[in-house]
Structure formats: structure tokens, C-alpha cells
Design an enzyme around this catalytic site. Structure first.
Site, PDB file in Angstrom:
ATOM      1  N   PRO A 138       0.802  -1.230   0.000  1.00 50.88           N
ATOM      2  CG  PRO A 138       0.044  -0.921   2.195  1.00 50.88           C
ATOM      3  CD  PRO A 138       0.782  -1.888   1.301  1.00 50.88           C
ATOM      4  CB  CYS A 139       3.086   2.712  -2.564  1.00 50.02           C
ATOM      5  SG  CYS A 139       2.076   2.439  -4.027  1.00 50.02           S
ATOM      6  CG  HIS A 140      -2.804   3.712  -1.010  1.00 50.17           C
ATOM      7  ND1 HIS A 140      -2.551   2.375  -1.299  1.00 50.17           N
ATOM      8  CD2 HIS A 140      -3.757   3.724  -0.051  1.00 50.17           C
ATOM      9  CE1 HIS A 140      -3.339   1.624  -0.540  1.00 50.17           C
ATOM     10  NE2 HIS A 140      -4.083   2.417   0.219  1.00 50.17           N
TER      11      HIS A 140
END
Length: 180
Positions: A138-140
């Protein structure tokens, strides 16, 4: 790593794609403007890969991605990934990002500190920019200093990042300025 196949699937943010191998998920493709563009993006990265029905484990992962993008608090950190094509540094960054629960965030600097040196912040951002498995990694959920969203390489850029964070109920104190 030899990808075995890919499939497209519907989510609350549009039609996504997933590529898998015998070892796990190789890539997640977030939606492009059209289904054809999403399929073309996968073909660009994995030329000649056949679209197929996903194996059971991949189907379960897709169901969990769909649930997360529908706003349910779902932990994706145990989904098997095939990370043969990523560096050891990227794996370390991705492992920290995968431990961030839905609705929470860390900064690039926070991850760099966990890696042992805040000076690695830029490298953390670059590793996340090359993340082949957004949503599962989950780079967001990783922000720049001062709760600014930072970059996001998926279609829609920062607006997509903010949408994903909103779906998860994350609080981001961010108002775009003329200089962003």
C-alpha cells in the site's frame, strides 16, 4: 519469475488487473481510463502473457482487494508476492509499507528511519514509485513530510492516492496549493 497469467477484475475504483506466477502475485495494475488501456499496460510490462482464470489463491487475493477498495478494513499483508524482480532494498521498503494498517499512514522519512537512516527518504520514495503491486503493497499509505501526499505513479496521480486514502478512512490534512 515467469508470470503464468493475468486477469482483470472490477473494483470500486474501476477495472484492475493482476499478474501472477507459481510463487505469488507479480503485479497489480490499477485502472487506466479504459479496460483496453489497462490490458495494454499489462501487455506492455508482460508481453504475450495470456489472460486466464486466476488460481484459487489469486482469486482469494482479488476478493480481498475488491473488499478493501469497497471500504472494508481488510488486511492484505499475508498475500503471497513473487518479488523476484525487485531489489532487496525494495523488499525491505515494501515489507514496512505492508505493515501499515488501512486508514493509517507513515511518511517516507518514517520508513527511512525504520531502515536505519532518515537520509534514505528519497530512495524510499523511488522504491515506492516502482512498486509493482499497489494496494497489496500500500504505497498510497506513505506520505511526504507535513502530511503532503507526495507522488503517486498510478493513473490519476495524487488524486488517485487521495481517493484510496479516503476509501480507507485515513485522515490527511492536505489542501493543494498553487505550488503543488
Amino acid at each position: 519469475m515467469t508470470p503464468s497469467g493475468f486477469t482483470l477484475f472490477d473494483t470500486a475504483i474501476g477495472r484492475c488487473g493482476v499478474v501472477w506466477s507459481a510463487q505469488g502475485i507479480v503485479a497489480v495494475q490499477l485502472p487506466q481510463h479504459t479496460e483496453e488501456q489497462t490490458r495494454a499496460r499489462i501487455d506492455q510490462r508482460y508481453p504475450g502473457l495470456n489472460e486466464a482464470a486466476p488460481p484459487t489463491q489469486v482469486g482469494r487475493a482479488i476478493d480481498r482487494i475488491v473488499a478493501l477498495l469497497a471500504g472494508r478494513s481488510v488486511d492484505l499483508s499475508d498475500i503471497a508476492l513473487d518479488q523476484a524482480e525487485v531489489s532487496e532494498f525494495q523488499r525491505r521498503v515494501y515489507a514496512i509499507a505492508r505493515a501499515i494498517p488501512p486508514g493509517n499512514t507513515l511518511s517516507y522519512g518514517d520508513i527511512a528511519k525504520r531502515l536505519g537512516d532518515v537520509a534514505l527518504s528519497r530512495e524510499v520514495g523511488q522504491a515506492l514509485g516502482r512498486n509493482p503491486c499497489p494496494i497489496i503493497v500500500p504505497c498510497h499509505r506513505v506520505l511526504a513530510a507535513g502530511d503532503k501526499p507526495g507522488g503517486f505513479s498510478a493513473n490519476g496521480g495524487v488524486a488517485t492516492k487521495l481517493k484510496l486514502l479516503s476509501i480507507e478512512g485515513a485522515r490527511v490534512n492536505y489542501t493543494p496549493s498553487l505550488f503543488d
